[in-house]
Scaffold this active site. Structure first.
Site, mmCIF file in Angstrom:
data_model
loop_
_atom_site.group_PDB
_atom_site.id
_atom_site.type_symbol
_atom_site.label_atom_id
_atom_site.label_comp_id
_atom_site.label_asym_id
_atom_site.label_seq_id
_atom_site.Cartn_x
_atom_site.Cartn_y
_atom_site.Cartn_z
ATOM 1 C CE LYS A 26 75.084 24.041 65.845
ATOM 2 N NZ LYS A 26 74.441 23.540 67.080
ATOM 3 C CE1 TYR A 51 77.319 21.372 65.775
ATOM 4 C CE2 TYR A 51 76.060 19.920 67.186
ATOM 5 C CZ TYR A 51 76.825 21.048 67.023
ATOM 6 O OH TYR A 51 77.094 21.847 68.100
#
Length: 190
Positions: A47, A19
């Site tokens: 992400k 992330y």
């Protein structure tokens, strides 16, 4: 950064999606570092919450099986048209049908339809990020009958009047409420 995520990937029995969200952690992983990590067999994707330019670079240079998702709901239309694999979304919790319809239109090369959906969707995304996340989405989900509960400290709920306007925007598409409440997405400035 490379050594940190490599150590985690080496120690995990599960595949990892990194992330990359500098707005939450105050550090931006460069595309070059991400691409080095993409070579690790246990790191399967990212992400990405930096810029569309970084996303385009990652898409262009990634290993074949490496997955790239946007974490920015407002960028989903652009990310998908750049070649991203999808979106890991907050807004889809409250407006999943709209997100699906837009992504489906992109999948079927109906860019005009997808763009029209995105234009109507942006004020809702902005409303969902007009206070620190997850306060707005919790307010909307609780209103919709889902037991999302309150925020936990150090986060606090959106003020009641603003929460009501956020709900009007996200649930009802009330663009007058948008003008009153939603000036844009709240992003920390580090």
């Amino acid at each position: 950064m490379y050594q940190h995520f490599k150590a985690i990937a080496d120690a995990s029995n599960l595949p990892i999606i990194i992330y990359n969200i500098p707005g939450r952690v105050v550090v931006e992983m460069t595309p070059e570092t991400m691409l080095r990590l993409a070579e690790h067999p246990n790191i399967i994707g990212v992400k990405e919450c930096t810029s569309l330019a970084n996303m385009a670079y990652l898409i262009e240079h990634r290993p074949e099986e490496f997955l790239i998702y946007t974490g920015e709901d407002g960028d989903a239309f652009h990310a998908m048209n750049l070649g991203a694999d999808g979106v890991i979304s907050v807004a889809s919790h409250t407006n999943g049908d709209e997100m699906f319809e837009m992504l489906d239109a992109i999948e079927h090369n109906d860019i005009k339809k997808a763009a029209a959906i995105q234009r109507k969707f942006i004020p809702k995304v902005n409303a969902l990020f007009s206070y620190p996340s997850p306060a707005p989405v919790k307010a909307v989900l609780n209103y919709m009958g889902f037991a999302a509960g309150p925020t936990r400290l150090p986060l606090v709920p959106a003020p009641e009047e603003d929460a009501k306007r956020i709900i009007k925007v996200v649930v009802d598409g009330d663009y007058e409420a948008t003008k009153e409440t939603v000036k844009g997405v709240l992003r920390p400035d580090y």
